[in-house]
Scaffold this active site. Structure first.
Site, PDB file in Angstrom:
ATOM      1  NE  ARG A   1      55.579  62.144 107.907  1.00 10.92           N
ATOM      2  CZ  ARG A   1      56.573  62.477 108.741  1.00 10.92           C
ATOM      3  NH1 ARG A   1      56.813  63.756 108.999  1.00 10.92           N
ATOM      4  NH2 ARG A   1      57.317  61.545 109.305  1.00 10.92           N
TER       5      ARG A   1
ATOM      6  CG  HIS B   1      56.051  57.508 112.570  1.00 12.62           C
ATOM      7  ND1 HIS B   1      56.413  57.236 111.253  1.00 12.62           N
ATOM      8  CD2 HIS B   1      56.840  58.543 112.964  1.00 12.62           C
ATOM      9  CE1 HIS B   1      57.373  58.069 110.885  1.00 12.62           C
ATOM     10  NE2 HIS B   1      57.650  58.870 111.901  1.00 12.62           N
TER      11      HIS B   1
ATOM     12  CD  GLN C   1      60.919  57.434 114.778  1.00 12.84           C
ATOM     13  OE1 GLN C   1      60.931  58.328 113.967  1.00 12.84           O
ATOM     14  NE2 GLN C   1      62.004  57.088 115.447  1.00 12.84           N
TER      15      GLN C   1
ATOM     16  CG  ASP D   1      56.349  62.014 119.529  1.00 12.30           C
ATOM     17  OD1 ASP D   1      57.070  62.958 119.131  1.00 12.30           O
ATOM     18  OD2 ASP D   1      55.398  61.567 118.857  1.00 12.30           O
TER      19      ASP D   1
ATOM     20  CB  CYS E   1      60.214  59.797 117.020  1.00 15.91           C
ATOM     21  SG  CYS E   1      58.967  61.018 117.454  1.00 15.91           S
TER      22      CYS E   1
ATOM     23  NE  ARG F   1      62.384  56.719 110.591  1.00 11.50           N
ATOM     24  CZ  ARG F   1      61.486  57.670 110.327  1.00 11.50           C
ATOM     25  NH1 ARG F   1      61.411  58.720 111.113  1.00 11.50           N
ATOM     26  NH2 ARG F   1      60.632  57.557 109.320  1.00 11.50           N
TER      27      ARG F   1
HETATM   28  N1   CP Z   1      60.712  61.225 113.390  1.00 12.73           N
HETATM   29  C1   CP Z   1      60.210  61.659 112.209  1.00 12.73           C
HETATM   30  O1   CP Z   1      59.374  61.011 111.565  1.00 12.73           O
HETATM   31  O2   CP Z   1      60.719  62.844 111.791  1.00 12.73           O
HETATM   32  P1   CP Z   1      60.199  63.723 110.574  1.00 12.73           P
HETATM   33  O3   CP Z   1      58.801  64.163 110.913  1.00 12.73           O
HETATM   34  O4   CP Z   1      61.159  64.847 110.459  1.00 12.73           O
HETATM   35  O5   CP Z   1      60.179  62.854 109.339  1.00 12.73           O
HETATM   36  N1  NVA Z   2      53.743  62.378 116.933  1.00  9.96           N
HETATM   37  C1  NVA Z   2      54.451  63.260 116.034  1.00  9.96           C
HETATM   38  C2  NVA Z   2      55.591  62.535 115.416  1.00  9.96           C
HETATM   39  C3  NVA Z   2      56.449  63.346 114.492  1.00  9.96           C
HETATM   40  C4  NVA Z   2      57.538  62.541 113.857  1.00  9.96           C
HETATM   41  C5  NVA Z   2      53.505  63.828 114.996  1.00  9.96           C
HETATM   42  O1  NVA Z   2      52.658  63.071 114.488  1.00  9.96           O
HETATM   43  O2  NVA Z   2      53.586  65.014 114.706  1.00  9.96           O
END
Ligand code: CP
Ligand code: NVA
Length: 299
Positions: A96, A128, A131, A212, A252, A280
């Site tokens: 990430r 993502h 997701q 989101d 999400c 997930r």
């Molecule tokens: N939806 C999602 O990716 O959640 P987290 O940021 O908690 O992993």
């Molecule tokens: N769009 C959000 C998604 C979190 C799961 C972010 O990038 O923070």
């Protein structure tokens, strides 16, 4: 060639279908027995870290979650070096990252060194895709198929929106995206998506209404400006009245009740967010099976 997964279209549509089918079949062969999977997190996570760690354990492997500052991508050492080092211990590397280019540089370094370890995207500023796999799985569970389902995304055309829209198009769903001016998708990027700045138009007769956060991780300095720009883009009961009466609501998570979604909608009967979050786990488990199988075939 090693198969990496930085965006949902790193799978061909038939492969996407295969991964979703494996997720539904709840397959758990011990392909990771005696092997590790590295999971780097430059940003916080609840769902992604927990789902992926458990998926690795269910396949017989050992997940090692690593906070960004521990390895220090491009601060302690170059992202390429981190990838090459971790490839010496692990069967796959999930990350990430703040900057999508870090993932591209890691995969390029591994490919150049003929290190056959797949890299998979646990969220970047751009995409993502893990997701999106869970989202498509949830839509399939609810409607029996993705083909012909109308998905309306209302809010910020961010990482989640981009992977969802791309995945929906690959899976034969219709996609309408409603964003304030200046926060939309580049129409050239996803020509099959219908775009508007009117949430009601996007939500009209939709089977799925998805939203989101307005301010993603890493954009905190823009929070005030974004709250103003996105006013009128909340998924609330008034907006849901435009959707199909059988429409579901997806997010999400984490959700901000009273901002991008009202509490009565996210906690209401049309919401599938908990099923979506739970999905997930089978989604990432199936992805790992696919990537590891592809790597074994290639080696
Ligand atoms: N939806 C999602 O990716 O959640 P987290 O940021 O908690 O992993
Ligand atoms: N769009 C959000 C998604 C979190 C799961 C972010 O990038 O923070």
């Amino acid at each position: 060639m090693t198969r990496h997964f930085l965006e949902i279209d790193d799978l061909a549509p038939a492969e996407l279908n295969e991964v979703l089918r494996m997720a539904e079949a709840d397959l758990r062969p011990p392909v990771l027995a005696g092997r590790g999977v590295a999971l780097i997190f430059e940003k916080p996570s609840a769902r992604t870290r927990n789902a992926t760690e458990v998926a690795v354990a269910q396949l017989g492997g050992h997940p090692v979650s690593i906070r960004g500052e521990e390895v220090g991508l491009d601060t302690r050492e170059p992202a390429e070096d981190v990838a090459r080092v971790l490839a010496g211990y692990h069967a796959a590397i999930g990350a990430r990252v703040m900057d999508h280019a870090s993932l591209e540089r890691m995969t390029a370094a591994l490919d150049a060194a003929a290190m056959e370890v797949p890299v998979f995207n646990l969220l970047s500023d751009r995409a993502h895709p893990c997701q999106a796999l869970a989202d498509l799985l949830t839509i399939r569970q609810r409607f029996g198929a993705t083909e012909g389902v109308k998905v309306a995304y209302v809010g910020d055309a961010n990482n989640v929106c981009r992977s969802l829209a791309l995945g929906c198009l690959m899976a034969g769903a219709q996609v309408a995206v409603a964003c304030p001016d200046g926060y939309g998708l580049d129409p050239a990027e996803l020509p099959g998506v219908s775009t508007t700045s009117d949430p009601a138009e996007a939500a009209s007769d939709a089977d799925v209404v998805y939203t989101d956060v307005w301010t993603s991780m890493g954009q905190e300095a823009e929070e005030k400006a974004r709250a103003a720009a996105f006013s009128g883009f909340q998924v609330d009961r008034a907006l849901m009245a435009h959707a199909s009466p059988k429409a579901i609501v997806m997010h999400c998570l984490p959700a901000h009740r009273g901002q991008e979604i009202s509490a009565d909608v996210v906690d209401g009967p049309q919401s599938l967010v908990w099923q979506q979050a739970a999905n997930r786990l089978p989604a990432v488990r199936a992805l790992l099976l696919f990537l590891l199988d592809s790597s074994r075939r290639a080696s």
